[in-house]
Design a protein around this motif. Structure first.
Motif, short mmCIF file in Angstrom:
data_model
loop_
_atom_site.label_atom_id
_atom_site.label_comp_id
_atom_site.label_asym_id
_atom_site.label_seq_id
_atom_site.Cartn_x
_atom_site.Cartn_y
_atom_site.Cartn_z
N ILE A 256 0.81 -1.22 0.00
CA ILE A 256 0.00 0.00 0.00
C ILE A 256 0.83 1.27 0.00
N SER A 257 2.06 1.22 0.50
CA SER A 257 2.87 2.44 0.62
C SER A 257 3.40 2.89 -0.74
N ALA A 258 3.59 4.20 -0.88
CA ALA A 258 4.06 4.78 -2.14
C ALA A 258 5.57 4.92 -2.19
N GLU A 259 6.24 4.93 -1.06
CA GLU A 259 7.70 4.94 -1.02
C GLU A 259 8.16 4.31 0.29
N ALA A 260 9.43 3.91 0.33
CA ALA A 260 9.98 3.24 1.50
C ALA A 260 11.21 3.97 1.99
N LEU A 261 11.30 4.14 3.30
CA LEU A 261 12.49 4.67 3.94
C LEU A 261 13.20 3.51 4.64
N TRP A 262 14.43 3.22 4.20
CA TRP A 262 15.22 2.14 4.81
C TRP A 262 16.31 2.76 5.68
N PHE A 263 16.37 2.34 6.93
CA PHE A 263 17.45 2.75 7.82
C PHE A 263 18.22 1.48 8.18
N SER A 264 19.38 1.29 7.54
CA SER A 264 20.13 0.04 7.70
C SER A 264 21.57 0.26 7.27
N ASP A 265 22.47 -0.61 7.76
CA ASP A 265 23.85 -0.58 7.26
C ASP A 265 24.00 -1.37 5.96
N LEU B 185 17.95 -7.13 -4.59
CA LEU B 185 17.95 -5.66 -4.55
C LEU B 185 16.95 -5.10 -5.55
N ALA B 186 15.69 -5.40 -5.30
CA ALA B 186 14.61 -4.89 -6.13
C ALA B 186 13.42 -4.59 -5.23
N PHE B 187 12.78 -3.45 -5.48
CA PHE B 187 11.62 -3.05 -4.68
C PHE B 187 10.67 -2.31 -5.61
N PRO B 188 9.35 -2.54 -5.48
CA PRO B 188 8.41 -1.97 -6.46
C PRO B 188 8.11 -0.49 -6.26
N ILE B 189 8.59 0.11 -5.16
CA ILE B 189 8.39 1.54 -4.92
C ILE B 189 9.74 2.18 -4.66
N ALA C 88 18.42 1.65 -4.15
CA ALA C 88 17.88 3.00 -4.34
C ALA C 88 17.81 3.35 -5.82
N ASP C 89 18.89 3.09 -6.55
CA ASP C 89 18.92 3.43 -7.98
C ASP C 89 17.89 2.63 -8.76
N ALA C 90 17.81 1.31 -8.47
CA ALA C 90 16.90 0.45 -9.23
C ALA C 90 15.43 0.82 -9.00
N SER C 91 15.13 1.37 -7.84
CA SER C 91 13.73 1.69 -7.51
C SER C 91 13.36 3.13 -7.80
N GLY C 92 14.34 3.95 -8.18
CA GLY C 92 14.06 5.36 -8.41
C GLY C 92 14.15 6.21 -7.17
N GLY C 93 14.81 5.69 -6.13
CA GLY C 93 14.97 6.45 -4.90
C GLY C 93 16.35 7.05 -4.80
N ARG C 94 16.91 7.06 -3.60
CA ARG C 94 18.21 7.67 -3.40
C ARG C 94 18.88 7.07 -2.17
#
Length: 983
Positions: free
Chosen positions: A354-363, A374-378, A398-404
């Motif tokens: 349901i979420s439109a974007e994801a924030l990952w906090f991880s090493d 390393l693939a995510f739909p958002i 991040a690059d593959a999903s369009g994030g950063r």
């Protein structure tokens, strides 16, 4: 002449470069002094006597070459080992060590093979040098020995991106007797500015061939703590810098183009998935800066719904939090209450739907479970800042999903907030006519500029760059590249660096490609290590291409060695067939079961009630197996006669008329392998640690709080996590017990000893699904050890994958292994035939057409005991005492009733096997004797893994496994357990 001493230098150099070489587009970052290598037994620190630093900046890249001379003032040889990270975007492009009076360059070798070669040569006290990459941007140096009273020289080369500014570390010591620094910028149109306070008298001047150069030197120089910071001249808006260079017969090019650095607010979503890494290592993240970034995020988004999932060894159920008017205090409190424990199973995280974007906090260090896809739909905004991390993986998702990807360790708080909340002009894609293998540097790694590299297929190429501006409009620009543009030497390394960054995000599927680039450019990568060998014969023996100066001698010796290797495989197979035939002959005979000579009175223990092996195997493996230490007389049996180190030990299966049968006495059958009922009691833990005693005496509701309290003082203690996991598993809390156990996966990224122990214990707990990927990791680390293949094969068989299991076990049976692994081939062959037979019974037959038919025969056993251990260069002996009071071990390898033991494994990990086709009723005892080790460094004890089977190789086979640890003291004798055979 020993050379591993030089690796001490690499520790200081690489760690310093990691600390100091961040580029200028980031905000202010705290700078620490380089760490000092801690060496056990060093009364005085190793002293830096001279330092020479040479830096070249060209084509958007910087190459730093550091030559250091060190002196060991101690009166003894020292040893050390260190794991450390490099800064994102840096690659080690080579190192050289002084051997026989000159610097010898390291050569690239397949990583696992390099590890095998290093350890093989180390055992002969001839000292190689090894630099290898572990997980993420972490590197490991093997340091032994450090010779006393001598100087050694090392030269290390690191390549990284250079734009905006460059930090040059100089604070490797307080003072040096000799210092030299040179900085060259060929082709630069303007001199860089010196941004640091201390310049050491550095001054840039025009070079005769173009560009700028600066030089500083001196004697008894006080080195600055802070790095030398160069502000590089900015290119004019719209200007394009093109560099080309030759390498290996191909022409490589790089393009660097400034783009509009202005940004605009991006639309923010109404539903967000927040992935919070709660593994043990995540506690080292900069949590204060992460929470500050979320402050800025929710202040900007104002109204949103957050689905929080925490990930450690498992993924928690989602928790919903509503943020209204930017108020996220409830969510913040939940994050602050997070407890950090367990390994990192990042591959278990999935989109919530349901979420439109994801924030990952991880090493980004995925240490557990299935490989991280390393693939995510958002769009994923991956936030990290730990000193030890895998920024390549985070950048890839991040690059593959369009994030950063957002590096809090390299960005100011405002810069991190802008990276999360705003968007600027970015490269959409790049294509070319006249070039191939185009690769683009991630926008997150190069804000405000576009960096593209490729290989020319002709004299020139037209490269098309498509850009999307901050408003969303797309435009194109064509850049012409000609082979004679600059002849820049670093263009090829820049292409290699960018290509590796694009591949290593999915390193498991790009192994061959990463390995090929590492070998082509002599780089330390996930698949290649850099090694220096002292003797030409070692390059020949291990088939490693030497440096050019050794090539002639190498070719001469290699030709002679090839002639000696003719027919070696056929001869080895013939020997195996002969030994297997001898085992079949032993198995085919009958042995006396009559007349108890001296019945063994099994000592009373506090063992828990025996559990019968008639229970299903999976249930049996879930039962508790306690650790036990019982004091024993350290004297060996009177029959013992320790073999000379290189003397071939006799085998209990050697001949058909050997010591197993009294001539003239007719043996009678004592039953077949399937009619025996066995019950076993395992010795309980003794001398529990203070932490475990606290748990044992506490109320159940306090157990977890006590565990976390004790964990603070035991983060590097293998035994603590094993014992604590055992405690919770035995108390009926399997989920928490497995999480505690999973901490071993993060304890040492490269330690196969710890990883093996973790996988064994998971198998014992019935978690074969989790054990298989860990055994696969061990196989990647040590394919030259038969145990790696055998462990994986047995786990695959347990997991219902007989085809793969047979492949691994047959590889052990027919492989060429070091002589310190006697009879591991015969043991694996026995296990392989049992797997084949079980698959046939279950109507899942395995294709055995590739197996020599002379090696195909299942040999069922009434009782089978196999002992292995987790420490290399270690001698542990298996002892089995039968109802006659007869002790079977290396010094008395065959008993009257037909029990037989394999040859003594004195220098590896075992295994040793006790086999009995037909078991005499009565009580048996299994013991392990830690005879000694030849290791320089031991972990906290040696792990012993015992596997007991009844009806082995038959339809009634039942198994029990237990894992214990001994203190690694010579002569320590441990009662592993007792079992009773009933008629």
């Amino acid at each position: 002449m020993p050379v591993r001493f030089f690796l001490l230098v690499l520790v200081l150099v690489v760690a310093a470069l990691a600390a100091f070489t961040a580029n200028a587009q980031v905000g202010p970052v705290a700078v620490a002094r380089p760490p000092v290598l801690q060496v056990s037994g060093a009364e005085q620190p190793v002293r830096l006597e001279s330092l020479k630093v040479d830096v070249e900046v060209a084509g958007g890249a910087a190459e730093t070459r550091v030559r250091m001379v060190f002196f060991n003032p101690n009166a003894r040889t020292l040893e050390g080992k260190l794991q450390f990270p490099l800064a994102p975007g840096q690659i080690v492009s080579g190192f050289a060590l002084d051997v026989e009076g000159g610097l010898r360059s390291a050569v690239p070798v397949e990583k696992a093979r390099a590890e095998q070669v290093f350890e093989d040569i180390s055992r002969r006290r001839v000292d190689p040098g090894l630099l290898q990459k572990t997980v993420g941007d972490n590197y490991e140096l093997r340091v032994y020995p450090l010779p006393p009273g001598k100087t050694r020289t090392v030269e290390l080369t690191i390549v990284e991106a250079a734009s905006g500014s460059l930090r040059i570390p100089l604070g490797y010591a307080d003072r040096v007797a000799a210092f030299d620094l040179a900085v060259r910028l060929p082709g630069a149109t303007a001199a860089p500015a010196l941004a640091s306070a201390s310049t050491l008298g550095l001054r840039f001047e025009r070079a005769s061939g173009g560009g700028y150069v600066a030089h500083a030197s001196g004697a008894d120089v006080a080195l600055p703590v802070a790095p030398l910071v160069l502000r590089l001249a900015a290119a004019a808006p719209g200007a394009v810098t093109v560099a080309t260079g030759e390498h290996g017969g191909q022409t490589y090019f790089t393009i660097e183009m400034p783009i509009d650095g202005r940004s605009a607010r991006r639309p923010l979503p109404r539903r967000v998935q927040l992935v919070w890494d709660a593994s043990g290592s995540a506690a080292n993240r900069p949590l204060d800066r992460e929470l500050a970034l979320l402050d800025a995020y929710f202040a900007a988004v104002r109204e949103t719904t957050v689905n929080l999932v925490r990930v450690a060894d498992t993924v928690s159920l989602p928790e919903r939090f509503d943020v209204r008017g930017g108020d996220w205090r409830v969510l913040r409190a939940a994050l602050e209450a997070t407890t950090y424990d367990g390994a990192s199973n990042l591959g278990a995280v999935h989109h919530d739907g349901i979420s439109a974007e994801a924030l990952w906090f991880s090493d980004g260090l995925a240490t557990y479970g299935e490989p991280w896809k390393l693939a995510f739909p958002i769009p994923v905004f991956a936030v990290h800042g730990a000193a030890s991390a895998d920024p390549v993986a985070l950048q890839a998702i991040a690059d593959a999903s369009g994030g950063r990807s957002i590096d809090l360790g390299a960005m100011s708080p405002q810069g991190a907030a802008d990276a999360l909340l705003r968007r600027a002009t970015q490269l959409v894609d790049a294509s070319a006519v006249g070039a191939k293998e185009i690769v683009v540097q991630s926008a997150g790694a190069a804000p405000g500029r576009v960096v593209v590299a490729g290989i020319l297929t002709g004299p020139s190429a037209a490269v098309t760059l498509r850009l999307r501006d901050r408003a969303g409009a797309v435009s194109a620009r064509v850049v012409t590249v000609r082979a004679d543009t600059s002849g820049a030497r670093l263009a090829a390394l820049q292409w290699a660096r960018l290509t590796l960054a694009s591949l290593e995000g999915e390193s498991r599927t790009n192994k061959v490609r990463i390995r090929e680039i590492g070998r082509r450019f002599a780089l330390a990568t996930r698949e290649t290590s850099l090694i220096v060998l002292e003797q030409v014969g070692d390059y020949v023996r291990h088939g490693i291409e030497p440096p050019p100066e050794l090539r002639a001698e190498y070719d001469r010796l290699a030709a002679a060695a090839a002639r000696r290797r003719v027919d070696s495989d056929a001869a080895r197979l013939a020997r195996l067939v002969g030994r297997f035939e001898a085992r079949v002959a032993w198995w085919s005979r009958d042995f006396p079961k009559d007349d108890l000579v001296a019945p063994l009175q099994v000592a009373k223990t506090e063992a828990r009630p025996a559990g019968t092996l008639s229970a299903p195997a999976e249930v049996a493996r879930r039962e508790r197996s306690d650790d036990g230490r019982v004091a024993k007389d350290e004297r060996e049996s009177p029959r013992a006669s320790r073999q000379a180190p290189n003397a071939p030990a006799p085998s209990a299966f050697a001949t058909s008329n050997g010591p197993l049968l009294d001539a003239g006495k007719k043996a009678r059958a004592g039953g077949d392998a399937t009619s025996t009922t066995i019950s076993i009691a395992l010795t309980p833990a003794a001398n529990a640690s203070g932490a475990i005693k606290r748990l044992q005496s506490a109320r159940p509701e306090d157990w977890q709080a006590i565990y976390f309290d004790e964990r603070r003082a035991n983060t590097g203690n293998v035994g603590f996590f094993l014992d604590a996991a055992e405690f919770f598993l035995a108390k009926g809390r399997p989920a928490f017990g497995l999480r505690v156990l999973s901490n071993l996966a993060e304890m040492d990224l490269q330690n196969r000893q710890v990883l093996r122990l973790l996988a064994y214990r998971l198998q014992q707990a019935g978690q074969t699904r989790l054990a298989v990927p860990i055994f696969e990791r061990v196989l990647e680390l040590a394919p030259g050890e038969p145990q790696s293949h055998r462990d994986l094969g047995l786990a695959l068989a347990d997991a219902g994958q007989p085809k793969r299991a047979v492949e691994q076990l047959y590889a052990v049976a027919t492989g060429s292994w070091d002589g310190r692994f006697p009879d591991v081939d015969l043991i694996a062959l026995t296990e392989m035939n049992a797997v084949v037979e079980k698959a046939r019974r279950e109507q899942q037959p395995v294709d055995v057409s590739a197996i020599d038919p002379r090696l195909l025969r299942n040999l069922p056993l009434a009782v089978r005991v196999v002992l292995a251990w987790d420490a290399d260069n270690t001698d542990v002996d298996l002892h089995v005492i039968d109802p006659n009071g007869e002790e079977v071990f290396y010094g008395h390898n065959a008993s009257r009733q037909g029990g037989a033991i394999t040859r003594d494994a004195t220098g590896g990990y075992g295994p040793e096997e006790f086999a009995l086709k037909a078991a005499k009723p009565g009580k048996y005892r299994v013991e392990a004797n830690f005879f000694g080790h030849r290791q320089q460094v031991l972990t906290s004890g040696t792990g012993l893994m015992l596997w007991l089977s009844s009806g082995f190789g038959s339809a009634s086979q039942q198994d029990r496994r237990t894992t214990i640890r001994v203190r690694s003291e010579r002569g320590e004798r441990v009662v592993v357990g007792e079992f009773e055979v009933r008629p």
